[in-house]
Design an enzyme around this catalytic site. Structure first.
Site, short mmCIF file in Angstrom:
data_model
loop_
_atom_site.label_atom_id
_atom_site.label_comp_id
_atom_site.label_asym_id
_atom_site.label_seq_id
_atom_site.Cartn_x
_atom_site.Cartn_y
_atom_site.Cartn_z
CB SER A 1 43.72 -40.10 6.43
OG SER A 1 42.56 -40.69 6.99
CG HIS B 1 46.16 -42.97 4.14
ND1 HIS B 1 45.73 -44.16 4.70
CD2 HIS B 1 45.11 -42.14 4.18
CE1 HIS B 1 44.46 -44.04 5.08
NE2 HIS B 1 44.07 -42.82 4.75
#
Length: 388
Positions: A270, A329
């Site tokens: 991610s 993230h």
């Protein structure tokens, strides 16, 4: 024989030029066609030639060729390639196409695959604003290249799939994992690659965790986004630049997670995926004045980023069992923006962009260097390493 008589002989019929659809331009012809088929081909191509020879000089100029392409119907000649087609087809180098050159051009189909890729790239990578002197050709389309082919993100994705399958196969006969496909972090690939805060001395884990995914949904979502966005960037900016952005996001994701939550395990790509998303934002920032609808695309990317990050933070705060690493993230997104500004291609350099480039490069290396120093000189902040 006059030009008018020559045209009449080639047409050999009374069908007006405006009634000929560009879709009728033959697709599967070769220079070996003879007899009736070749005569019919020449008749139809002559009608198209006459229709777009607007000044009646017996030649198709570049603006006239652009007008033909812009009419959106000729499958042999994709849009945004008028100058390239002219250069390849103008055999006598006079800057125009006579009928024989135009007819020979209609026999070739070299640009069909490039057209499909160009359309995909144009939808994903923000297109430039057309220039006044070049209303059809675009700078991004000219920069796009299929050599070498855009395989970097595909290769990364294949390795991630293989690592996932290794762990799935390892537990396929274990009843404890039935119905939980790929959700174990104890498989051979996960054990080797996952970011384990108790094994920080195995430095490769700061990057290799991107090959480990917990659950099929986790894997599929990352694969879709990174291939869809990564390939488009690679077509314009080349493979090594996109690889740097992706890996920088992965490294920043593990570094940020280790600093903010020193006992958190980390798996998934991610960080790299978010780096690709914000790399598109970086291209818009650096090429804003050359792009069409830049503000719209910028807003779309920002909405996606903040919506996902907001959701991740919310679930992390309200669900004690939530395992989404929102810091990874966020760190990957910051890295993608900074490294994207630093390494992705800038179509037209301006003084303020050079300053922004230096700021982005310095900030990224300063953050990463600071994180490394904290790991080296503040070992008590982190859990004690386990060497077994």
């Amino acid at each position: 024989m006059s030009l008018k008589q020559q045209r009449q002989r080639d047409v050999e019929g009374d069908v007006p030029p405006d009634s000929i659809s560009l879709e009728e331009m033959p697709l599967n012809r070769t220079n070996g066609n003879v007899g009736g088929e070749q005569a019919e081909d020449r008749r139809r191509i002559r009608l198209i030639f006459d229709k777009y020879d607007t000044d009646g000089d017996g030649l198709i100029s570049t603006p006239e060729l652009k007008a033909l392409i812009a009419s959106a119907g000729c499958r042999d000649m994709p849009p945004h390639m008028a100058e390239q087609i002219m250069r390849r087809s103008d055999e006598d180098n006079d800057g125009c196409l006579d009928f024989e050159e135009f007819y020979a051009m209609s026999l070739r189909q070299r640009w069909i695959m490039r057209r499909l890729v160009a359309r995909y790239c144009r939808y994903v990578v923000a297109p430039p604003k057309p220039k006044a002197a070049d209303e059809v050709d675009g700078e991004y389309e000219r920069q796009m290249s299929l050599c070498p082919p855009p395989l970097t993100m595909i290769i990364f994705s294949i390795v991630e799939i293989i690592a996932f399958l290794v762990d799935v196969i390892h537990f396929q006969d274990d009843p404890n994992y039935e119905g939980n496909i790929g959700e174990s972090v104890n498989g051979p690939a996960a054990t080797l690659c996952i970011y384990n805060p108790y094994k920080r001395y195995e430095a490769w884990r700061f990057a290799s965790y991107m090959f480990v995914h917990v659950g099929l949904r986790h894997l599929v979502m990352n694969l879709i986004i990174q291939i869809f966005l990564g390939v488009a960037l690679e077509l314009v900016h080349s493979w090594w630049r996109v690889a740097l952005v992706y890996l920088a996001g992965v490294m920043a994701g593990s570094m940020g997670t280790s600093l903010s939550s020193p006992r958190t395990f980390l798996a998934g790509a991610s960080g790299g995926v978010y780096a690709l998303i914000t790399a598109h934002v970086a291209t818009i920032i650096m090429n804003y004045s050359e792009m069409e609808y830049a503000i719209v695309q910028l807003l779309v990317f920002l909405v996606v980023i903040f919506a996902d990050l907001g959701g991740s933070v919310y679930h992390h705060l309200t669900d004690e069992y939530d395992r989404i690493g929102y810091v990874a993230h966020l760190s990957g997104a910051v890295a993608g923006l900074l490294v994207g500004i630093g390494v992705l291609r800038n179509l037209e350099k301006r003084p303020w962009e050079r300053i922004l480039w230096w700021i982005a490069v310095i900030v990224y290396f300063a953050l990463m260097f600071t994180g490394i120093l904290v790991h080296i000189f503040l070992p008590d902040y982190f859990p004690k390493p386990v060497y077994n």
